[in-house]
Design a protein around this motif. Sequence first.
Motif, PDB file in Angstrom:
ATOM      1  N   GLN A   1       0.818  -1.213   0.000  1.00 13.16           N
ATOM      2  CA  GLN A   1       0.000   0.000   0.000  1.00 13.16           C
ATOM      3  C   GLN A   1       0.852   1.265   0.000  1.00 13.16           C
ATOM      4  O   GLN A   1       0.560   2.230  -0.716  1.00 13.16           O
ATOM      5  CB  GLN A   1      -0.914   0.018   1.231  1.00 13.16           C
ATOM      6  CG  GLN A   1      -2.077  -0.960   1.170  1.00 13.16           C
ATOM      7  CD  GLN A   1      -2.958  -0.878   2.409  1.00 13.16           C
ATOM      8  OE1 GLN A   1      -2.589  -0.255   3.407  1.00 13.16           O
ATOM      9  NE2 GLN A   1      -4.121  -1.516   2.346  1.00 13.16           N
ATOM     10  N   ASP A   2       1.917   1.258   0.840  1.00 11.37           N
ATOM     11  CA  ASP A   2       2.681   2.491   1.063  1.00 11.37           C
ATOM     12  C   ASP A   2       4.028   2.501   0.355  1.00 11.37           C
ATOM     13  O   ASP A   2       4.745   3.503   0.417  1.00 11.37           O
ATOM     14  CB  ASP A   2       2.905   2.699   2.566  1.00 11.37           C
ATOM     15  CG  ASP A   2       1.596   2.802   3.342  1.00 11.37           C
ATOM     16  OD1 ASP A   2       0.569   3.102   2.702  1.00 11.37           O
ATOM     17  OD2 ASP A   2       1.603   2.591   4.567  1.00 11.37           O
TER      18      ASP A   2
ATOM     19  N   GLY B   1      -9.083  -2.280   3.109  1.00  9.96           N
ATOM     20  CA  GLY B   1      -7.758  -1.829   2.716  1.00  9.96           C
ATOM     21  C   GLY B   1      -7.259  -0.579   3.387  1.00  9.96           C
ATOM     22  O   GLY B   1      -7.093   0.443   2.728  1.00  9.96           O
TER      23      GLY B   1
ATOM     24  N   ASN C   1      -8.266  -5.904   5.321  1.00 10.13           N
ATOM     25  CA  ASN C   1      -7.940  -6.135   3.922  1.00 10.13           C
ATOM     26  C   ASN C   1      -8.634  -7.381   3.384  1.00 10.13           C
ATOM     27  O   ASN C   1      -8.945  -7.461   2.204  1.00 10.13           O
ATOM     28  CB  ASN C   1      -6.421  -6.244   3.741  1.00 10.13           C
ATOM     29  CG  ASN C   1      -5.766  -4.866   3.686  1.00 10.13           C
ATOM     30  OD1 ASN C   1      -5.580  -4.322   2.612  1.00 10.13           O
ATOM     31  ND2 ASN C   1      -5.457  -4.306   4.851  1.00 10.13           N
TER      32      ASN C   1
END
Length: 250
Positions: free
Chosen positions: A207-208, A246, A241
């Motif tokens: 995600q990051d 999410g 998730n």
Amino acid sequence: MFSCGPRVSFEVGSDEPTLEGSLQELARVLFAGRTAEATLHDVADLAQRTIPGCDAASVTIIEGGKPRTTVSTAEIAVEVDRHQYAADEGPCLEAVRSDQVIRVDSYDGESRWPAFLPAVVKSGVKSSLSLPLVAVDEAVGALNLYSSTVEAFVDAEPVGIVFAGQAAITLANASAYHKAADLARNLALALEHRDIIGQAKGILMAQDGVSSEEAFDILRRASQRSNRKVYDLAEEIVNRNGNGTGTGPG
């Protein structure tokens, strides 16, 4: 005779099992799926029913250098044990410290343990037999037998010695078994936690766009801010998730 609590039922053929039957029962105790405390109860109860003259029995275990009565078949045994611990002397403690069998044929004529004697005489106990429980050449506790009659264990001492030897083996094996079971449970839990934390790190990395170390640092800082365990936060991220929401840690 002293008043006793409920007894465990043993399939050894009679209310007063033979020594051979008792030794066989002790050997089977470990494999009965019982807890450590239940195993100790079995030992104390079977000792009372097996060793002639015994009206009450207890098991003393040394933990952190201090004695503690773990189980007993009658309150009188707990009471007498407690007086020994308070006085820091008595047949039970001497059996542990000397690794010797200590038999008292009559407390009325006993001169050892002056700080303990008044209490035991007042209790109504007339004689006793204290048998060290030896594991790996070290006394880790004692099996304490008490009687309301004098000279109750003069002829029973040899039986008590054989019984205590098998009891010590049973208790040592039970202790090792339960420690191994606890270790297995802890290892399984640790692996489960590691797997969940790994999944959460993977989600954060995707995600990051962070590294594995940075992802864990995100979890750690979130844990400190929210005063929650890293595992709990990781599990929440994985569950979110899994549901399609999410999002990272708060």
